[in-house]
Design a protein around this motif. Sequence first.
Motif, PDB file in Angstrom:
ATOM      1  N   GLU A 775       0.842  -1.179   0.000  1.00  0.00           N
ATOM      2  CA  GLU A 775       0.000   0.000   0.000  1.00  0.00           C
ATOM      3  C   GLU A 775       0.883   1.236   0.000  1.00  0.00           C
ATOM      4  O   GLU A 775       2.055   1.176   0.366  1.00  0.00           O
ATOM      5  N   ALA A 776       0.321   2.355  -0.416  1.00  0.00           N
ATOM      6  CA  ALA A 776       1.114   3.581  -0.484  1.00  0.00           C
ATOM      7  C   ALA A 776       0.199   4.786  -0.389  1.00  0.00           C
ATOM      8  O   ALA A 776      -1.015   4.702  -0.626  1.00  0.00           O
ATOM      9  N   GLU A 777       0.806   5.916  -0.048  1.00  0.00           N
ATOM     10  CA  GLU A 777       0.100   7.193  -0.019  1.00  0.00           C
ATOM     11  C   GLU A 777       0.814   8.176  -0.929  1.00  0.00           C
ATOM     12  O   GLU A 777       2.044   8.253  -0.918  1.00  0.00           O
ATOM     13  N   VAL A 778       0.036   8.896  -1.728  1.00  0.00           N
ATOM     14  CA  VAL A 778       0.563   9.944  -2.598  1.00  0.00           C
ATOM     15  C   VAL A 778      -0.277  11.192  -2.362  1.00  0.00           C
ATOM     16  O   VAL A 778      -1.507  11.113  -2.275  1.00  0.00           O
ATOM     17  N   TYR A 779       0.375  12.330  -2.238  1.00  0.00           N
ATOM     18  CA  TYR A 779      -0.362  13.563  -1.963  1.00  0.00           C
ATOM     19  C   TYR A 779       0.346  14.719  -2.662  1.00  0.00           C
ATOM     20  O   TYR A 779       1.522  14.619  -3.059  1.00  0.00           O
ATOM     21  N   GLY A 780      -0.386  15.819  -2.829  1.00  0.00           N
ATOM     22  CA  GLY A 780       0.234  16.949  -3.502  1.00  0.00           C
ATOM     23  C   GLY A 780      -0.654  18.175  -3.528  1.00  0.00           C
ATOM     24  O   GLY A 780      -1.813  18.159  -3.090  1.00  0.00           O
ATOM     25  N   TRP A 781      -0.082  19.245  -4.055  1.00  0.00           N
ATOM     26  CA  TRP A 781      -0.743  20.536  -4.188  1.00  0.00           C
ATOM     27  C   TRP A 781      -0.731  20.957  -5.655  1.00  0.00           C
ATOM     28  O   TRP A 781       0.254  20.751  -6.362  1.00  0.00           O
ATOM     29  N   GLU A 782      -1.854  21.558  -6.082  1.00  0.00           N
ATOM     30  CA  GLU A 782      -1.955  22.139  -7.414  1.00  0.00           C
ATOM     31  C   GLU A 782      -2.349  23.607  -7.278  1.00  0.00           C
ATOM     32  O   GLU A 782      -3.360  23.927  -6.631  1.00  0.00           O
ATOM     33  N   VAL A 783      -1.567  24.478  -7.867  1.00  0.00           N
ATOM     34  CA  VAL A 783      -1.826  25.914  -7.799  1.00  0.00           C
ATOM     35  C   VAL A 783      -1.803  26.471  -9.219  1.00  0.00           C
ATOM     36  O   VAL A 783      -0.892  26.160  -9.998  1.00  0.00           O
ATOM     37  N   ALA A 784      -2.819  27.272  -9.579  1.00  0.00           N
ATOM     38  CA  ALA A 784      -2.900  27.813 -10.936  1.00  0.00           C
ATOM     39  C   ALA A 784      -3.453  29.231 -10.902  1.00  0.00           C
ATOM     40  O   ALA A 784      -4.327  29.555 -10.087  1.00  0.00           O
ATOM     41  N   VAL A 785      -2.932  30.061 -11.802  1.00  0.00           N
ATOM     42  CA  VAL A 785      -3.438  31.415 -12.007  1.00  0.00           C
ATOM     43  C   VAL A 785      -3.541  31.644 -13.503  1.00  0.00           C
ATOM     44  O   VAL A 785      -2.592  31.362 -14.257  1.00  0.00           O
ATOM     45  N   GLN A 786      -4.691  32.141 -13.948  1.00  0.00           N
ATOM     46  CA  GLN A 786      -4.897  32.555 -15.333  1.00  0.00           C
ATOM     47  C   GLN A 786      -5.425  33.981 -15.317  1.00  0.00           C
ATOM     48  O   GLN A 786      -6.445  34.258 -14.690  1.00  0.00           O
ATOM     49  N   HIS A 787      -4.715  34.889 -15.994  1.00  0.00           N
ATOM     50  CA  HIS A 787      -5.068  36.302 -15.873  1.00  0.00           C
ATOM     51  C   HIS A 787      -5.076  36.972 -17.243  1.00  0.00           C
ATOM     52  O   HIS A 787      -4.139  36.819 -18.039  1.00  0.00           O
ATOM     53  N   MET A 788      -6.150  37.692 -17.512  1.00  0.00           N
ATOM     54  CA  MET A 788      -6.259  38.529 -18.705  1.00  0.00           C
ATOM     55  C   MET A 788      -6.059  39.988 -18.279  1.00  0.00           C
ATOM     56  O   MET A 788      -6.738  40.474 -17.363  1.00  0.00           O
ATOM     57  N   PHE A 789      -5.138  40.665 -18.920  1.00  0.00           N
ATOM     58  CA  PHE A 789      -4.840  42.047 -18.568  1.00  0.00           C
ATOM     59  C   PHE A 789      -5.799  42.991 -19.293  1.00  0.00           C
ATOM     60  O   PHE A 789      -5.429  43.710 -20.229  1.00  0.00           O
ATOM     61  N   GLY A 790      -7.048  42.956 -18.858  1.00  0.00           N
ATOM     62  CA  GLY A 790      -8.064  43.824 -19.422  1.00  0.00           C
ATOM     63  C   GLY A 790      -8.197  43.662 -20.922  1.00  0.00           C
ATOM     64  O   GLY A 790      -8.211  42.550 -21.459  1.00  0.00           O
ATOM     65  N   ASP A 791      -8.309  44.801 -21.610  1.00  0.00           N
ATOM     66  CA  ASP A 791      -8.437  44.806 -23.064  1.00  0.00           C
ATOM     67  C   ASP A 791      -7.101  45.023 -23.764  1.00  0.00           C
ATOM     68  O   ASP A 791      -7.069  45.328 -24.960  1.00  0.00           O
ATOM     69  N   SER A 792      -5.994  44.876 -23.024  1.00  0.00           N
ATOM     70  CA  SER A 792      -4.679  45.134 -23.617  1.00  0.00           C
ATOM     71  C   SER A 792      -4.288  44.073 -24.635  1.00  0.00           C
ATOM     72  O   SER A 792      -3.401  44.295 -25.459  1.00  0.00           O
ATOM     73  N   GLY A 793      -4.920  42.903 -24.561  1.00  0.00           N
ATOM     74  CA  GLY A 793      -4.541  41.794 -25.431  1.00  0.00           C
ATOM     75  C   GLY A 793      -3.567  40.840 -24.780  1.00  0.00           C
ATOM     76  O   GLY A 793      -3.349  39.738 -25.278  1.00  0.00           O
ATOM     77  N   PHE A 794      -2.968  41.262 -23.663  1.00  0.00           N
ATOM     78  CA  PHE A 794      -1.992  40.418 -22.990  1.00  0.00           C
ATOM     79  C   PHE A 794      -2.680  39.507 -21.968  1.00  0.00           C
ATOM     80  O   PHE A 794      -3.710  39.858 -21.386  1.00  0.00           O
ATOM     81  N   GLY A 795      -2.089  38.367 -21.769  1.00  0.00           N
ATOM     82  CA  GLY A 795      -2.556  37.431 -20.762  1.00  0.00           C
ATOM     83  C   GLY A 795      -1.433  36.538 -20.309  1.00  0.00           C
ATOM     84  O   GLY A 795      -0.374  36.447 -20.965  1.00  0.00           O
ATOM     85  N   ALA A 796      -1.627  35.868 -19.178  1.00  0.00           N
ATOM     86  CA  ALA A 796      -0.586  35.007 -18.637  1.00  0.00           C
ATOM     87  C   ALA A 796      -1.211  33.852 -17.878  1.00  0.00           C
ATOM     88  O   ALA A 796      -2.316  33.969 -17.321  1.00  0.00           O
ATOM     89  N   ILE A 797      -0.506  32.739 -17.868  1.00  0.00           N
ATOM     90  CA  ILE A 797      -0.897  31.558 -17.102  1.00  0.00           C
ATOM     91  C   ILE A 797       0.327  31.081 -16.337  1.00  0.00           C
ATOM     92  O   ILE A 797       1.427  30.991 -16.903  1.00  0.00           O
ATOM     93  N   ALA A 798       0.164  30.781 -15.067  1.00  0.00           N
ATOM     94  CA  ALA A 798       1.231  30.191 -14.268  1.00  0.00           C
ATOM     95  C   ALA A 798       0.621  29.095 -13.406  1.00  0.00           C
ATOM     96  O   ALA A 798      -0.432  29.302 -12.790  1.00  0.00           O
ATOM     97  N   ASN A 799       1.233  27.948 -13.380  1.00  0.00           N
ATOM     98  CA  ASN A 799       0.760  26.887 -12.499  1.00  0.00           C
ATOM     99  C   ASN A 799       1.914  25.993 -12.104  1.00  0.00           C
ATOM    100  O   ASN A 799       2.938  25.924 -12.792  1.00  0.00           O
ATOM    101  N   PHE A 800       1.753  25.347 -10.972  1.00  0.00           N
ATOM    102  CA  PHE A 800       2.750  24.362 -10.550  1.00  0.00           C
ATOM    103  C   PHE A 800       2.068  23.278  -9.741  1.00  0.00           C
ATOM    104  O   PHE A 800       0.982  23.474  -9.171  1.00  0.00           O
TER     105      PHE A 800
END
Length: 926
Positions: A775-800
Amino acid sequence: MPINSKRFTLSALSAAVISAASVGVQAQDAASTTLEEVSVTGIRQSLTNAMDIKRDSAGVVDAISAEDIGKFPDTNLAESLQRITGVSIDRSNNEGNKVTVRGFGPNYNLVTLNGRQMPNSSALQSEGITRSFKFSEISAESVSGVEVVKTGKADVYSGGIGSTINIKTARPFDHDGFVASASVKGVMDTSVEKGDSVTPEFSSMVSGTFFEDKLGVLLTVSHAERDSRSEGVGTQAWVPNYGTADTSAIDRNKNPEGTYWAPWTFDVDVSDHQRERQNGQLVVQFAPVENITATLDYTASRYDEQISMNRTSVWFDTSAGVTDSNGTVINPSVQNDELNFWAWDYQFVTDNDSVGLNVEWEATDSLSFALDFHDSTSHSQPGGLPAETIANTKNPGKMVDVVADFSSSSGLPGISFDDSDLAGGAYAPQNIVSDLFQERGYEIENSIQQFQLSGAWENLDDGALKTIRFGVATTDYQVDVFESGSFAFVNLGDLAALGIDFENRGDFGDQMGSNSGLFPLLADYEASDFIDAVKANGDYYEATPTFDKVSEETLAAFVAMDFETEFNGYPVRLNTGLRFEDTDVSGTSIQNGIVGLSYWHVEELREVNDDMPSADTLDGDYTRFLPNVDASIELNEDLVARASYSRTLSRADISAMFPSTSLDVSRPGGPFNASQGNPGLLPITSDNFDLSVEYYYAEGSYASVGFFKKYVENFIGATTEERVIYDVNGNPITDPSANPRPGCPDSTGANAACLNTAGDPVITWSVATPGNLEEAEVYGWEVAVQHMFGDSGFGAIANFTLVDGDVEYDVFDNENSVALTGMSDSANLIGFYEKDAFQARLAYNWRDDFLLDTRQSQIGNQPVFTEAYGQWDLNASYDVTEDVSVFLEGLNLTEETIRRHGRFANQLVSAQQYGARYNIGVRARF
């Protein structure tokens, strides 16, 4: 950014589809209510659609949506999937191939196509026969979306304790009237030395609806070619306590047994690849009356990859050296040996075909039924075509002294040799003789037939209970394997006809570290020419083939309920379900009986078989209940909290279930390794717990954090038993090389004295058998951000993703029986810009080091770790008109390399260099 409008009608059934669809959906409503939909295409809309799927789903689901018809975000599905939080990939020839989710490798994830389980076959023996799907065989252009379901669902086919990955393709009723798209691109691989520097890819889709939208037809086709080169340095295996070694430097606090590991070979490889892939799908939908829709589809893929490899190497038949503190022999040496010059031809052919029928019937306003059936087959090496053809030439007379340097834990090792006793040197044509040939491969036919009858009742009145879904399903999973192989030492005399040549090392491996310590010249000739010479010389030999079969029949039933209510004024959604499965397993092996071993060569004991095939059959069965509960609460209109519990299962790899005993390695003096499968293996089961919070703070923007924990039972690991193996007459197999008789070894097979006798020493074999262990145990964390910079056309995604557990491989434990392959941390950083006619995306993907396999190429119970890897990719396009765009794609821009090692970093298994790849093309939409 083109904007298109279309009119469609809405029904209760289609509303559920719309919430999960990645492209525009057309449906018909009993009330014929007409709505107006604005369909916006592009990066922003694709990400917004995927975000909506995540928010509206029960349980933990992440998704990728096509940016437009025929425009998936990446050229390879696996490359797209790695952008999802918790998903990482393994690469083959610098291309995404297999997927790991939350630390669980490819064998623990189920891949479905439009909700149907897909078969898999692989002709490469070193991979074994697994259930893991190879994404490199599927074109991304025909895909409309991919969903990664990380929590179990009662109404989803079982098989993935990591996730269920559902690939969705387009349907003609998804679109109004006539729609078409096409793309053409040129692929420029910077690694190419042999082949075309630019190869073509094209894809197209045509869809139309007819007879007042009662009939729809959709056709997609694609063709892709790619030429490339890979360069590699490594060894076949690190063998424990092999040869002799000065072990005085070993730290006994870490390595109390004083085990040392020496390399079996030192290899330098040059491989030239040629790959062709064709995909096609024909879908016909028919809605003869308002409440019935039938969908008939046929999906096909053809994959053909040919690899010509040359290897210059040293085989450390015996070695001596000094160890470091861990136990690695850092300077193995052999005296009076030879250099080996190998030629390798790989030919991998896989044909995939799937025919499916789905009929949906809205019986009443609140009750609907669906019947779904498909018959799918994956067939590798049709006709028994060998997957690997291997030839070896070498220096004669064992007159070369060799020393290797494995002291560095990064970069490349080094090799030096003294060939002064060979007049003209090791590379002189007169100093090269023939050694051996080998052919091997699997012909595999994996077929899946699934039938499911399901229904759904929708509560049209008030009340917390909203929907009940129920159904029964059967799965008939069959694998038939024809294993062929041949191995023989040959003496061909004059090798001039082979045209053996040598290339200067040049810049070989220059991205992997200093290459100054490698062989100065690298061999270049064709294995096919060698085989032709073997046949002309009358030395061709074919070993007795074996046949294996595994059959799994599963009967399943499920019920699931959806609730919507309030708790202290907060909206709450609840999904609960139970799936029942009963599985019967049968494994059969047919092979000729083992008569004994013949002392064939100073480096080979050959298995001798009789002419009477016999069958071994073993059976197994199991029953499982798989419950799930998913709950979400809207703390406000932007903040969602989730909690989930589910039980999921994954089934054993097919190659672990063959009942026959196979003599894998038998060499004079050892090792003597054998293996036997176990059809009675129980499935690996996992109890999964998820907690997450998601903040949807603006259009297309969100942040999420989640914690998961998995309690896994029945991990399958290797058990090794030291035991005697008996021949067909019930006598123990003995070693004819221990006390060789006159005239032995004999590679003609004519000397009967070279066959083992009862008076020879009895061999004790190390027999590896898979079993359900821990038997075994596996655990973890997921963190994500998705952001649109208004109407500038720029956006970014970061996750780990951070993953940990108690199934890590202990490099100082020689008896590791259970380890989780694929477990690693991963991260993504993506920036994009989309304004007017221009789109651009720059993505960086990183994956920490992970355990790739628990078996090295030539020996079991020795690990292979893939070291941390990061890659930059670029995608940019410009809309020349509303319907025509040009694009540029760049993969592995900084030409990263892949390095794999054994127990320790200086135990190099393989270091591989590929290069960057660029695609330039044009896409049109009509």
